[in-house]
Design an enzyme around this catalytic site. Structure first.
Site, PDB file in Angstrom:
ATOM      1  N   HIS A   1       0.861  -1.192   0.000  1.00  0.00           N
ATOM      2  CA  HIS A   1       0.000   0.000   0.000  1.00  0.00           C
ATOM      3  C   HIS A   1       0.888   1.231   0.000  1.00  0.00           C
ATOM      4  CE1 HIS A   1      -2.858   3.046   1.017  1.00  0.00           C
ATOM      5  NE2 HIS A   1      -2.318   3.258   2.202  1.00  0.00           N
TER       6      HIS A   1
ATOM      7  N   HIS B   1       1.044   5.771  -1.499  1.00  0.00           N
ATOM      8  CA  HIS B   1       0.296   6.981  -1.870  1.00  0.00           C
ATOM      9  C   HIS B   1       0.954   7.649  -3.081  1.00  0.00           C
ATOM     10  CE1 HIS B   1      -0.568   7.385   2.813  1.00  0.00           C
ATOM     11  NE2 HIS B   1      -1.174   6.327   2.272  1.00  0.00           N
TER      12      HIS B   1
HETATM   13  P1  13P Z   1       0.427   2.900   9.149  1.00  0.00           P
HETATM   14  O1  13P Z   1       1.508   3.842   9.655  1.00  0.00           O
HETATM   15  O2  13P Z   1      -0.427   2.379  10.267  1.00  0.00           O
HETATM   16  O3  13P Z   1       1.032   1.796   8.312  1.00  0.00           O
HETATM   17  O4  13P Z   1      -0.557   3.734   8.215  1.00  0.00           O
HETATM   18  C1  13P Z   1      -0.078   4.418   7.091  1.00  0.00           C
HETATM   19  C2  13P Z   1      -1.083   4.532   6.014  1.00  0.00           C
HETATM   20  O5  13P Z   1      -0.730   4.712   4.860  1.00  0.00           O
HETATM   21  C3  13P Z   1      -2.525   4.404   6.353  1.00  0.00           C
HETATM   22  O6  13P Z   1      -3.289   4.198   5.215  1.00  0.00           O
HETATM   23 ZN    ZN Z   2      -2.340   5.006   3.365  1.00  0.00          ZN
END
Ligand code: 13P
Ligand code: ZN
Length: 270
Positions: free
Chosen positions: A139, A141
């Site tokens: 995951h 961004h």
């Molecule tokens: P975490 O620090 O808990 O991994 O969260 C980061 C994040 O991208 C949440 O979507």
């Molecule tokens: Zn995130």
């Protein structure tokens, strides 16, 4: 060096996380990555002892029970992960009843796994059922893809076609297209369930106004998939507000798919 840090796939995992930060995708603690370790890797590199038991917020699917993962820390910064892996990643085994993570190594100073552990465990379970070789859930961004979700209709077919038309590699790398979720609250069971449902069909799922999830057999493959979607999104961003004169039409996309022996998402091409 500690044995676990001699594991080649852990080395690649740390390098890719470092790259993700450098690409500007993972500001502050943004992003989380989990990677299934093979039984051989566990045997060779992972300490057998449990140093701590961490309750899981869901009961993990049977398919991931007894399996061992490297996973990033909640609140950990990707910027610091390669330099301080013992603090910023953990190596956990899911208990046989699916309720507990046995921590073998890492999460120094009482840390825990990512708040997105729901989506990670559920996506691993889904992808392992589709492809038993799947190992990575990622995951992040990515800036252009995230921006695009502010500007275009959140429609899987429309977004997939637009991304495919930007460059030849798009349909080659993600012939099944991209899944898209509307904005949802992150770090919840609901977004985990919704992402895993999309992962039955897609290896990449866009989280509107937030980021993206990708999966793959290796850390390179999951990263390469997201990198390609992000590159196509970057091209689309550059085109917005301009009249597009040339792009790859359906005939061209079909020719690429035929050449590479790929099956594009059914019903998307005329
Ligand atoms: P975490 O620090 O808990 O991994 O969260 C980061 C994040 O991208 C949440 O979507
Ligand atoms: Zn995130």
């Amino acid at each position: 060096m500690e044995k676990i840090l001699e594991c080649p796939s852990i080395g690649q995992y740390l390098s890719i996380i470092d790259n993700m930060y450098r690409l500007g995708w993972d500001e502050r603690n943004g992003g989380n990555v989990s990677m299934l370790l093979s039984p051989e890797e566990v045997e060779t590199y992972v300490p057998k002892e449990t140093i701590r038991e961490i309750p899981l917020p869901i009961v993990a699917d049977e398919i991931v029970r007894g399996k061992t993962f490297a996973i990033t820390r909640t609140g950990g910064y990707f910027r610091n992960t390669k330099g301080d892996p013992r603090k910023n990643i953990g190596v956990i085994t899911i208990s046989d009843d699916g309720k507990i993570a046995h921590l073998h190594w890492g999460f120094e100073d009482n840390g825990s796994f990512t708040s997105e552990v729901y989506a990670h465990l559920m996506c691993h379970a889904t992808r392992l059922k589709v492809n038993p070789k799947n190992r990575v859930v990622m995951h992040t961004h990515p800036t252009n893809l995230l921006t695009l979700t502010h500007l275009v209709k959140l429609d899987e077919k429309e977004l997939t076609l637009a991304l495919w038309r930007t460059m030849t590699e798009s349909i080659v790398v993600f012939p099944e297209g991209v899944g898209v979720l509307p904005w949802m609250l992150c770090g919840t069971n609901e977004i985990g369930v919704a992402t895993a449902e999309k992962m039955k069909e897609y290896r990449v799922v866009v989280w509107s106004l937030h980021g993206v999830y990708g999966s793959g057999e290796t850390i390179d493959e999951a990263f390469g998939l997201i990198e390609t979607v992000e590159k196509a999104a970057q091209i689309m961003m550059g085109e917005l507000g301009h009249k597009i004169v040339n792009d790859i039409d359906d005939e061209g996309l079909k020719a690429i798919a035929d050449h590479f022996g790929l099956v594009p998402h059914p019903g998307y091409l005329k």
